[in-house]
Enzyme design. Structure first.
Site, PDB file in Angstrom:
ATOM      1  N   LYS A  53       0.778  -0.564   0.045  1.00  0.00           N
ATOM      2  CA  LYS A  53      -0.496   0.372  -0.020  1.00  0.00           C
ATOM      3  C   LYS A  53       0.822   0.929   0.022  1.00  0.00           C
ATOM      4  O   LYS A  53       0.920   1.944  -0.759  1.00  0.00           O
ATOM      5  CB  LYS A  53      -0.813  -0.293   1.291  1.00  0.00           C
ATOM      6  N   GLN A  97      -4.820  -1.118   9.799  1.00  0.00           N
ATOM      7  CA  GLN A  97      -4.773  -2.678   9.183  1.00  0.00           C
ATOM      8  C   GLN A  97      -5.370  -3.865  10.263  1.00  0.00           C
ATOM      9  O   GLN A  97      -5.055  -4.018  11.272  1.00  0.00           O
ATOM     10  CB  GLN A  97      -3.309  -2.878   8.534  1.00  0.00           C
ATOM     11  N   ASP A 120     -11.384   2.677   4.296  1.00  0.00           N
ATOM     12  CA  ASP A 120     -11.838   1.566   4.126  1.00  0.00           C
ATOM     13  C   ASP A 120     -13.050   1.504   3.844  1.00  0.00           C
ATOM     14  O   ASP A 120     -14.421   0.445   3.283  1.00  0.00           O
ATOM     15  CB  ASP A 120     -11.409   1.162   5.255  1.00  0.00           C
TER      16      ASP A 120
END
Ligand code: NDP
Length: 290
Positions: A53, A97, A120
């Site tokens: 990422k 995460q 997200d």
């Protein structure tokens, strides 16, 4: 033989477009979108994801901020960091995460991220908006899957979509997006009866169960479009392999189009994370969506 939906090429195209958009934001608005990624603990798979990422964020010209915390970090320390990132003007997207260590309350952390910076799309406000007015931030994996479906099929109106799996991060938001796109949607899960017969009625079959090669070719309606979200690491012939939830060789012979694993949904997920960050940077700066 099915058309292979090349997620890798698709993601590359999306990143190329984003690179141009980021360059324009910098030159026209003096705005550099920034993505902060927070990793708690040393889970090897999570470390790989976070590294990828960060690399791709920088490659499209955005700022990347990495925060690595030890596995024994307490919840308050993590919440304090999120609060700092919420108030940091250089940060437009925050990704924590998952999974988090067991001693940390995951929903509490997810909802501590400002919903404007929740790239997200897991914050309750974004979940609510996806299921009502369709606004807000859309979770990356379903968003990438929808982009590929639209590119493959054009208008999805009236098609019967079967989504295998009802998780908060894939199954449910995927179903919401397909409904928004005017599909007739059936969500299946571990208690669903006659799964094989149900899958055979699908014009679009999205598999997100996390079970290696669970869906064989004879569960697929001839000509259907198959999106295989599954990522399963299995040992076969003495080697570690990455396989999907769909049995690719038998499915490819029946489907009209199919995403491979690897090289399908996976690459699109990170590209959509960057896409969401750019969109949020624009929204936060009051520039509006492009
Ligand atoms: P979860 O484990 O959270 O959810 C799995 C879902 O599948 C559940 O709803 C479960 O039903 C259902 N299920 C499990 N077994 C069966 C069965 N035998 N028959 C029917 N339904 C079943 O998984 P995720 O949604 O998080 O992930 C799914 C897969 O997608 C995984 O392989 C994961 O690695 C992959 N993934 C890939 C991403 C990418 O970028 N490509 C991103 C995220 C996930 P029930 O609710 O009844 O338990």
């Amino acid at each position: 033989m099915a058309t292979v939906i090349d997620g890798k090429a698709f993601a590359q195209q999306l990143r190329n477009d984003l690179k141009e958009k980021v360059a324009a934001l910098k030159s026209e608005h003096r705005l550099t979108p920034g993505l902060a990624v927070v990793l708690v603990g040393e889970d090897p798979a999570s470390q790989v994801y976070v590294r990828n990422k960060a690399r791709q964020t920088v490659e499209v010209g955005m700022e990347s901020f990495e925060h690595r915390l030890g596995a024994d970090t307490d919840e308050k320390t993590l919440l304090d960091l999120i609060e700092r990132l919420n108030n940091d003007d250089a940060v437009h997207g925050i990704l924590v995460q998952l999974p988090l260590p067991a001693h940390i309350d995951e929903p509490k952390v997810i909802n501590a991220v400002s919903h404007d910076k929740d790239v997200d799309g897991f914050h309750l406000i974004n979940v609510g908006r996806l299921n009502t007015d369709g606004g807000g931030v859309v979770p990356c994996t379903p968003l990438g899957s929808l982009m590929m479906l639209k590119s493959q099929l054009g208008d999805l109106s009236g098609l019967h979509a079967v989504v295998l799996g009802r998780s908060n991060i894939v199954g449910k938001p995927m179903a919401a997006l397909l409904l928004q796109a005017n599909c007739t949607v059936t969500v299946a899960h571990s208690r669903t009866r006659n799964l094989d017969a149900l899958c055979r009625t699908a014009d679009i079959l999205v598999a997100a169960v996390g079970r290696a090669r669970m869906v064989p070719g004879d569960w697929i309606k001839p000509g259907a479009t198959v999106i295989d979200v599954g990522i399963n690491r299995i040992e076969e012939d003495g080697k570690m392999r990455l396989v999907g939830d769909v049995d690719y060789p038998s499915a490819e012979a029946v489907a009209g189009a199919i995403t491979p694993v690897p090289g399908g949904v996976g690459p699109m997920t990170i590209a959509c994370l960057l896409h969401n960050t750019v969109q949020q940077a624009r929204r936060i700066a009051g520039i509006g969506e492009d």
